[in-house]
Write a protein that holds these residues in place. Structure first.
Motif, PDB file in Angstrom:
ATOM      1  N   UNK A  33       0.856  -1.193  -0.054  1.00  0.00           N
ATOM      2  CA  UNK A  33      -0.080   0.210   0.024  1.00  0.00           C
ATOM      3  C   UNK A  33       0.827   1.252   0.122  1.00  0.00           C
ATOM      4  N   UNK A  34       2.069   1.235   0.095  1.00  0.00           N
ATOM      5  CA  UNK A  34       2.986   2.284  -0.072  1.00  0.00           C
ATOM      6  C   UNK A  34       4.431   1.743  -0.516  1.00  0.00           C
ATOM      7  N   UNK A  35       5.051   2.711  -1.207  1.00  0.00           N
ATOM      8  CA  UNK A  35       6.209   2.510  -2.069  1.00  0.00           C
ATOM      9  C   UNK A  35       7.386   1.593  -1.382  1.00  0.00           C
ATOM     10  N   UNK A  36       7.819   2.182  -0.397  1.00  0.00           N
ATOM     11  CA  UNK A  36       8.903   1.451   0.546  1.00  0.00           C
ATOM     12  C   UNK A  36       8.506  -0.071   0.883  1.00  0.00           C
ATOM     13  N   UNK A  37       7.214  -0.258   0.923  1.00  0.00           N
ATOM     14  CA  UNK A  37       6.615  -1.731   1.235  1.00  0.00           C
ATOM     15  C   UNK A  37       6.886  -2.697   0.147  1.00  0.00           C
ATOM     16  N   UNK A  38       6.585  -2.058  -1.100  1.00  0.00           N
ATOM     17  CA  UNK A  38       6.594  -2.648  -2.278  1.00  0.00           C
ATOM     18  C   UNK A  38       8.072  -3.078  -2.534  1.00  0.00           C
ATOM     19  N   UNK A  39       9.067  -2.064  -1.998  1.00  0.00           N
ATOM     20  CA  UNK A  39      10.514  -2.300  -2.582  1.00  0.00           C
ATOM     21  C   UNK A  39      10.943  -3.461  -1.610  1.00  0.00           C
ATOM     22  N   UNK A  40      10.562  -3.488  -0.142  1.00  0.00           N
ATOM     23  CA  UNK A  40      10.989  -4.590   0.494  1.00  0.00           C
ATOM     24  C   UNK A  40      10.544  -5.873   0.205  1.00  0.00           C
ATOM     25  N   UNK A  41       9.352  -5.968  -0.232  1.00  0.00           N
ATOM     26  CA  UNK A  41       8.607  -7.065  -0.798  1.00  0.00           C
ATOM     27  C   UNK A  41       9.308  -7.557  -1.982  1.00  0.00           C
ATOM     28  N   UNK A  42       9.639  -6.846  -2.748  1.00  0.00           N
ATOM     29  CA  UNK A  42      10.687  -7.158  -3.974  1.00  0.00           C
ATOM     30  C   UNK A  42      11.887  -7.573  -3.716  1.00  0.00           C
ATOM     31  N   UNK A  55       0.875   6.972  -8.075  1.00  0.00           N
ATOM     32  CA  UNK A  55       0.625   7.916  -7.053  1.00  0.00           C
ATOM     33  C   UNK A  55       0.218   7.391  -5.873  1.00  0.00           C
ATOM     34  N   UNK A  56       1.146   7.095  -5.087  1.00  0.00           N
ATOM     35  CA  UNK A  56       0.864   6.501  -3.668  1.00  0.00           C
ATOM     36  C   UNK A  56       1.852   7.053  -2.704  1.00  0.00           C
ATOM     37  N   UNK A  57       1.811   6.834  -1.493  1.00  0.00           N
ATOM     38  CA  UNK A  57       2.639   7.096  -0.357  1.00  0.00           C
ATOM     39  C   UNK A  57       3.854   6.470  -0.517  1.00  0.00           C
ATOM     40  N   UNK A  58       5.112   7.106  -0.118  1.00  0.00           N
ATOM     41  CA  UNK A  58       6.233   6.551  -0.122  1.00  0.00           C
ATOM     42  C   UNK A  58       6.378   5.909   1.042  1.00  0.00           C
ATOM     43  N   UNK A  59       6.127   6.158   2.291  1.00  0.00           N
ATOM     44  CA  UNK A  59       5.897   5.839   3.556  1.00  0.00           C
ATOM     45  C   UNK A  59       4.448   5.297   4.191  1.00  0.00           C
ATOM     46  N   UNK A  60       4.474   4.658   5.172  1.00  0.00           N
ATOM     47  CA  UNK A  60       3.198   4.078   5.727  1.00  0.00           C
ATOM     48  C   UNK A  60       2.450   4.814   6.249  1.00  0.00           C
TER      49      UNK A  60
END
Length: 79
Positions: A33-42, A55-60
């Motif tokens: 639901x936010x950019x850094x979460x996606x990066x960690x998952x990847x 267009x989404x938040x970078x942090x939670x």
């Protein structure tokens, strides 16, 4: 097939998920639901596809950022 959907809107996520599961019912879908979460998952898991909201938040705890998707894509590119 493993798919990561990076989308902060519940409505949009559900719409994308419904389409994917109608075509590929066996797909394993994960949501960020936010950019850094996606990066960690990847970084920690292997996905076959990424569907990236731009267009989404970078942090939670931050608001929607018009560069949130670009942030994630740049981080992915450097890994």
């Amino acid at each position: 097939m493993k798919i990561l959907i990076s989308e902060d809107s519940d409505r949009k996520f559900e719409a994308i998920l419904n389409v994917i599961l109608n075509v590929y019912p066996e797909a394993e879908v994960t949501r960020a639901t936010y950019s850094k979460e996606g990066v960690v998952l990847l970084k920690n898991e292997k996905f076959d596809f990424l569907i990236q909201d731009m267009f989404l938040p970078i942090n939670s705890d931050s608001r929607i950022d018009n560069k949130g998707g670009i942030y994630a894509l740049n981080r992915i590119k450097h890994r």
